[in-house]
Design a protein around this motif. Structure first.
Motif, PDB file in Angstrom:
ATOM      1  N   ASP A 149       0.916   4.845 -18.432  1.00 41.94           N
ATOM      2  CA  ASP A 149       2.025   5.801 -18.517  1.00 41.94           C
ATOM      3  C   ASP A 149       1.625   7.162 -17.947  1.00 41.94           C
ATOM      4  O   ASP A 149       2.349   8.147 -18.112  1.00 41.94           O
ATOM      5  N   ASP A 150       0.488   7.200 -17.267  1.00 40.37           N
ATOM      6  CA  ASP A 150       0.017   8.431 -16.631  1.00 40.37           C
ATOM      7  C   ASP A 150       0.712   8.567 -15.278  1.00 40.37           C
ATOM      8  O   ASP A 150       0.293   7.968 -14.291  1.00 40.37           O
ATOM      9  N   MET A 151       1.772   9.370 -15.244  1.00 42.16           N
ATOM     10  CA  MET A 151       2.544   9.488 -14.016  1.00 42.16           C
ATOM     11  C   MET A 151       1.765  10.167 -12.900  1.00 42.16           C
ATOM     12  O   MET A 151       2.003   9.905 -11.720  1.00 42.16           O
ATOM     13  N   GLN A 152       0.818  11.024 -13.248  1.00 44.29           N
ATOM     14  CA  GLN A 152      -0.032  11.630 -12.232  1.00 44.29           C
ATOM     15  C   GLN A 152      -0.837  10.551 -11.512  1.00 44.29           C
ATOM     16  O   GLN A 152      -0.928  10.532 -10.275  1.00 44.29           O
ATOM     17  N   GLN A 153      -1.396   9.621 -12.264  1.00 43.63           N
ATOM     18  CA  GLN A 153      -2.147   8.518 -11.663  1.00 43.63           C
ATOM     19  C   GLN A 153      -1.233   7.667 -10.796  1.00 43.63           C
ATOM     20  O   GLN A 153      -1.620   7.237  -9.704  1.00 43.63           O
ATOM     21  N   CYS A 154      -0.018   7.411 -11.273  1.00 42.24           N
ATOM     22  CA  CYS A 154       0.940   6.622 -10.493  1.00 42.24           C
ATOM     23  C   CYS A 154       1.234   7.281  -9.149  1.00 42.24           C
ATOM     24  O   CYS A 154       1.283   6.608  -8.113  1.00 42.24           O
ATOM     25  N   MET A 155       1.424   8.575  -9.170  1.00 42.59           N
ATOM     26  CA  MET A 155       1.732   9.287  -7.926  1.00 42.59           C
ATOM     27  C   MET A 155       0.537   9.327  -6.985  1.00 42.59           C
ATOM     28  O   MET A 155       0.692   9.255  -5.764  1.00 42.59           O
ATOM     29  N   GLU A 156      -0.667   9.403  -7.531  1.00 39.94           N
ATOM     30  CA  GLU A 156      -1.861   9.365  -6.688  1.00 39.94           C
ATOM     31  C   GLU A 156      -1.984   8.007  -5.986  1.00 39.94           C
ATOM     32  O   GLU A 156      -2.380   7.935  -4.813  1.00 39.94           O
ATOM     33  N   PHE A 161       0.107  -1.907   1.009  1.00 38.46           N
ATOM     34  CA  PHE A 161      -0.416  -2.151  -0.337  1.00 38.46           C
ATOM     35  C   PHE A 161       0.728  -2.084  -1.354  1.00 38.46           C
ATOM     36  O   PHE A 161       1.392  -1.060  -1.509  1.00 38.46           O
ATOM     37  N   LEU A 162       0.980  -3.191  -2.046  1.00 40.15           N
ATOM     38  CA  LEU A 162       2.063  -3.298  -3.018  1.00 40.15           C
ATOM     39  C   LEU A 162       1.708  -2.547  -4.297  1.00 40.15           C
ATOM     40  O   LEU A 162       0.617  -2.711  -4.847  1.00 40.15           O
ATOM     41  N   VAL A 163       2.640  -1.724  -4.769  1.00 43.52           N
ATOM     42  CA  VAL A 163       2.468  -1.056  -6.070  1.00 43.52           C
ATOM     43  C   VAL A 163       3.704  -1.338  -6.915  1.00 43.52           C
ATOM     44  O   VAL A 163       4.812  -0.908  -6.582  1.00 43.52           O
ATOM     45  N   VAL A 164       3.504  -2.105  -7.995  1.00 44.77           N
ATOM     46  CA  VAL A 164       4.601  -2.406  -8.910  1.00 44.77           C
ATOM     47  C   VAL A 164       4.232  -1.935 -10.309  1.00 44.77           C
ATOM     48  O   VAL A 164       3.061  -1.794 -10.653  1.00 44.77           O
ATOM     49  N   SER A 165       5.251  -1.723 -11.106  1.00 44.73           N
ATOM     50  CA  SER A 165       5.072  -1.206 -12.461  1.00 44.73           C
ATOM     51  C   SER A 165       4.827  -2.327 -13.453  1.00 44.73           C
ATOM     52  O   SER A 165       5.279  -3.459 -13.275  1.00 44.73           O
ATOM     53  N   GLY A 166       4.132  -1.997 -14.536  1.00 46.02           N
ATOM     54  CA  GLY A 166       4.012  -2.898 -15.665  1.00 46.02           C
ATOM     55  C   GLY A 166       4.631  -2.315 -16.910  1.00 46.02           C
ATOM     56  O   GLY A 166       4.354  -2.762 -18.024  1.00 46.02           O
ATOM     57  N   PHE A 187       7.256   3.543  -6.103  1.00 45.13           N
ATOM     58  CA  PHE A 187       6.877   2.178  -6.472  1.00 45.13           C
ATOM     59  C   PHE A 187       7.796   1.164  -5.783  1.00 45.13           C
ATOM     60  O   PHE A 187       8.956   1.456  -5.474  1.00 45.13           O
ATOM     61  N   ASP A 188       7.268  -0.056  -5.600  1.00 40.48           N
ATOM     62  CA  ASP A 188       8.015  -1.107  -4.906  1.00 40.48           C
ATOM     63  C   ASP A 188       8.810  -2.003  -5.845  1.00 40.48           C
ATOM     64  O   ASP A 188       9.632  -2.798  -5.387  1.00 40.48           O
ATOM     65  N   GLY A 189       8.554  -1.909  -7.123  1.00 33.75           N
ATOM     66  CA  GLY A 189       9.245  -2.768  -8.075  1.00 33.75           C
ATOM     67  C   GLY A 189       8.480  -2.861  -9.369  1.00 33.75           C
ATOM     68  O   GLY A 189       7.754  -1.933  -9.744  1.00 33.75           O
ATOM     69  N   VAL A 190       8.603  -4.003 -10.051  1.00 35.47           N
ATOM     70  CA  VAL A 190       8.086  -4.136 -11.408  1.00 35.47           C
ATOM     71  C   VAL A 190       7.764  -5.596 -11.682  1.00 35.47           C
ATOM     72  O   VAL A 190       8.374  -6.499 -11.098  1.00 35.47           O
TER      73      VAL A 190
END
Length: 294
Positions: free
Chosen positions: A171-178, A187-192, A205-208
């Motif tokens: 849930d660290d949005m800073q890490q997500c944005m980095e 490179f695929l980035v999806v949420s969990g 993000f590309d999806g979940v």
């Protein structure tokens, strides 16, 4: 076509239904597979944490993989979860599991062991070297006890050819944005994290890979598609309709919460294997009342 295109949108982390005698309920699994595909999800993930994989025998896991391929019938991509905290054991699984029909492999960070960032790097590098399919990292520090830092994920993405993406469940949005800022182009980035997918797509993000999509596949996958099109006004309406549902899904335990929902919907028996137990009666009643509002 890149994996980033193939696995964009909503993937669902499938539950494993059980009968009252605690054997795998393959009839209910088939019903669940059809329910989520008919509901509009873009891909399936079998043998993830939501599937209670730590309680499944090797034979059961092999049967579930083959059964999932057979019932999906190439309608959507299938991702197979192959992970753990014994690198050598996972390598053996990657070399012997029936992965020919899988689109990718999802592998969680080692749990309990709490390796250093270098240990995580070497672990995933070793898996990627033998994986017959592209490898997706899975960072879920709330369960593993160790965060896979954005810098380590990006190092793996840049230096290890067979690592193609990540399921990011911090849930660290800073890490997500980095991650989004520094990732290679394909490179695929999806949420969990179901509750965060709307703002995460806004960040790139590309999806979940979703738990909620087991029980709300139509609404949830529609919301994600709206987000990916940039229609956040329409997406927000669905997001806020489901927001309490996300809380209820995870209030006591995952997958106890999603199984409680799906039992209320008549899809499965409300059975889990120890050490997991069904949700409390109070939460079950709250879930039942919430479903009536939908």
């Amino acid at each position: 076509m890149s994996l980033r295109s193939i696995l964009a949108g909503t993937g669902v982390a499938l539950i494993t239904p059980f009968k009252k005698d605690l054997t795998v309920d393959f009839n209910a699994l088939e019903k669940t597979i059809n329910y989520v595909i008919d509901g509009g999800v873009e891909s399936l993930v079998t043998l993830g944490t939501t599937g209670e994989t730590p309680t499944l025998s090797r034979e059961e896991r092999l049967d579930i993989i083959q059964f999932t391929y057979e019932k999906v019938k190439n309608r959507v991509p299938v991702v197979v979860g192959v992970g753990g905290n014994d690198t050598a054991g996972i390598i053996k699984d990657l070399e012997t599991f029936p992965l020919d029909k899988a689109t990718a492999i999802l592998s969680t960070s080692p749990y309990y062991s709490k390796p250093t960032q270098e240990g995580l790097y070497q672990h995933f590098k070793a898996l990627a070297a033998v994986s017959p399919k592209p490898l997706l990292l899975y960072n879920v520090p709330g369960r593993t006890g160790r965060n896979l830092r954005a810098s380590t994920s990006i190092r793996l993405a840049n230096e290890v050819e067979n690592i193609a993406g990540i399921k990011e469940a911090t849930d660290d949005m800073q890490q997500c944005m980095e991650l989004i800022r520094d990732r290679p182009a394909n490179f695929l980035v999806v949420s969990g994290d179901d509750a965060l997918i709307l703002p995460q797509i806004a960040c790139g993000f590309d999806g979940v890979i979703s738990v909620a999509a087991n029980t709300f596949p139509k609404d949830f996958s529609s919301m994600v598609r709206l987000c990916l099109k940039g229609d956040f006004v329409a997406a927000r309406a669905i997001h806020y309709k489901l927001l309490k549902g996300y809380d209820l899904l995870f209030e006591e335990n995952n997958p106890a919460g999603v199984k409680a929902f799906m039992h209320e919907q008549g899809l499965i028996e409300n059975i889990l294997r120890l050490p997991l137990t069904p949700v409390s009666q109070e939460l079950q009643e709250t879930i039942s009342e919430f479903l009536k509002t939908l």
